[in-house]
Design a protein around this motif. Structure first.
Motif, short mmCIF file in Angstrom:
data_model
loop_
_atom_site.label_atom_id
_atom_site.label_comp_id
_atom_site.label_asym_id
_atom_site.label_seq_id
_atom_site.Cartn_x
_atom_site.Cartn_y
_atom_site.Cartn_z
N THR A 252 0.80 -1.21 0.00
CA THR A 252 0.00 0.00 0.00
C THR A 252 0.85 1.29 0.00
O THR A 252 0.33 2.40 -0.22
CB THR A 252 -0.90 0.05 1.25
N MET A 253 2.14 1.16 0.25
CA MET A 253 2.94 2.37 0.42
C MET A 253 4.04 2.57 -0.61
O MET A 253 4.67 3.65 -0.63
CB MET A 253 3.60 2.34 1.83
N ARG A 259 3.17 14.37 3.49
CA ARG A 259 3.88 15.56 4.05
C ARG A 259 3.18 15.94 5.34
O ARG A 259 1.99 16.24 5.37
CB ARG A 259 3.84 16.71 3.06
N LEU A 260 3.98 15.97 6.45
CA LEU A 260 3.46 16.25 7.79
C LEU A 260 3.96 17.63 8.28
O LEU A 260 5.03 18.12 7.91
CB LEU A 260 3.91 15.16 8.77
N ARG A 280 -3.04 8.61 2.07
CA ARG A 280 -3.68 8.45 3.36
C ARG A 280 -3.02 7.35 4.19
O ARG A 280 -2.78 7.52 5.38
CB ARG A 280 -5.17 8.14 3.18
N ALA A 281 -2.77 6.26 3.53
CA ALA A 281 -2.19 5.12 4.29
C ALA A 281 -0.83 5.52 4.83
O ALA A 281 -0.49 5.24 5.99
CB ALA A 281 -2.05 3.90 3.37
N VAL A 282 -0.03 6.21 4.00
CA VAL A 282 1.32 6.63 4.45
C VAL A 282 1.16 7.69 5.54
O VAL A 282 1.90 7.68 6.55
CB VAL A 282 2.13 7.17 3.27
N CYS A 283 0.20 8.60 5.35
CA CYS A 283 0.02 9.69 6.33
C CYS A 283 -0.43 9.10 7.68
O CYS A 283 0.08 9.52 8.73
CB CYS A 283 -1.02 10.68 5.82
N ASN A 312 7.87 21.24 8.41
CA ASN A 312 7.15 20.29 7.50
C ASN A 312 8.14 19.22 7.03
O ASN A 312 9.26 19.56 6.59
CB ASN A 312 6.57 21.03 6.31
N LEU A 313 7.74 18.01 7.12
CA LEU A 313 8.58 16.86 6.70
C LEU A 313 7.82 15.98 5.71
O LEU A 313 6.59 15.85 5.80
CB LEU A 313 8.96 16.02 7.92
N THR A 314 8.58 15.42 4.85
CA THR A 314 8.01 14.46 3.85
C THR A 314 8.44 13.04 4.24
O THR A 314 9.62 12.79 4.41
CB THR A 314 8.46 14.78 2.43
N VAL A 315 7.44 12.20 4.41
CA VAL A 315 7.71 10.78 4.74
C VAL A 315 7.45 9.93 3.51
O VAL A 315 6.31 9.95 3.01
CB VAL A 315 6.84 10.31 5.93
#
Length: 319
Positions: A252-253, A259-260, A280-283, A312-315
């Motif tokens: 799923t990822m 981005r948080l 959404r799943a990653v968030c 702000n960070l990107t995962v």
């Protein structure tokens, strides 16, 4: 002076001359009588009784026969004596007249001399009076001139004093002007010095400010660079912490991200976490990973913290 020159009438010159002439006439008369031969009296004895009532006559002279020649000789001698006496008297009279004339001339000369003396005395008195008057006028004029000279001298002294006062006032004014000018020049020089020093200080301050600004800018750039580096380092550390706590699902990822937005306290504690955008799943997995971590590493540098406290960070999970 008139009372001193006035004489009694018997003391005047003409009275004296009359007395002299009268004396001469009387003298001549007496002299002629004394030199006239007395008559020889021959008394006869028969006549003695006739003169009984008169004083007794002198002793009778005896009759003597007289020689005619002797008598003539005697008469001639008497006549000669009378002539000599007359001549002597005439000479005496001439001498008297000469002396009288000389006396008259002397009197006239004396009278003329007295008149001259009186006239000279009058003139001398008039001259003396004129001289005294002239002297009084001269003295008055001299006193007036002296008073005028004193007044002129006083005026000159007053003018001199005024001139000295004016000179002193002018000197004082000049000294005051010079002092004021010097004071103004000193004040101007002092202002210029102060302005110059102020400009120099301003220039020094400007240069110092520029130097400090340059140094600050350099420090800021250095710190900024350092902060960037620190921010990057702590950002990487925070991302690593999230990645370690992330539960990944490849199905799923893979190929997906989220981005948080994280808000952190100064000690790194997570005060809030929200999704900016992303899968959404990653968030959802990323939010759970942040909450599991709870606290992240945080720099003590305020500049670094200021850049990390709201980040702000990107995962993006990697498989």
């Amino acid at each position: 002076m008139k009372s001193e020159l006035t004489e009694k009438w018997w003391q005047t010159a003409w009275a004296k001359s009359a007395w002299v002439h009268l004396g001469i006439v009387l003298g001549l008369t007496i002299s002629s009588l004394s030199f006239w031969p007395k008559p020889t009296q021959i008394t006869l004895s028969g006549e003695a009784g006739a003169a009984s009532s008169t004083p007794p006559p002198p002793a009778p002279v005896e009759a003597v026969a007289i020689d005619k020649d002797v008598l003539e000789q005697r008469v001639a001698e008497i006549k000669k004596q009378q002539d000599d006496a007359r001549k002597a008297e005439e000479q005496r009279i001439r001498d008297l007249e000469r002396r009288a004339q000389q006396a008259e001339r002397s009197r006239a000369q004396e009278e003329a001399r007295l008149k001259r003396v009186a006239e000279e005395k009058r003139k001398a008195d008039e001259a003396a009076a004129a001289s005294r008057k002239a002297a009084a006028e001269a003295k008055k004029q001299q006193e007036a001139e002296a008073a005028k000279a004193r007044t002129a001298e006083q005026q000159r002294i007053a003018r001199e004093q005024e001139r000295k006062k004016a000179e002193e006032a002018a000197k004082a004014a000049e000294a005051k002007r010079k002092a004021e000018q010097e004071a103004l020049a000193k004040a101007q020089a002092e202002r210029e010095r102060q302005a110059r020093e102020q400009r120099e200080r301003a220039e020094q301050e400007r240069m110092l400010q520029e130097q400090m600004a340059a140094e600050a800018d350099a420090r800021r750039r250095a710190r900024a660079q350092q902060a960037v580096t620190e921010v990057q380092r702590y950002t990487a550390m925070i991302s690593d912490a999230i990645t370690r706590n992330l539960i990944k699902d490849e199905s799923t990822m893979r190929g997906r991200s989220c981005r948080l937005n994280l808000r952190l306290a100064s000690n790194g504690f997570v005060t809030s976490v929200s999704v900016v955008n992303g899968d959404r799943a990653v968030c959802d997995a990323a939010v759970r990973a942040v909450n599991r971590a709870g606290t992240f590493p945080m720099s003590q540098d305020p500049d670094v913290y200021n850049q990390l406290k709201d980040i702000n960070l990107t995962v993006a999970p990697e498989f």
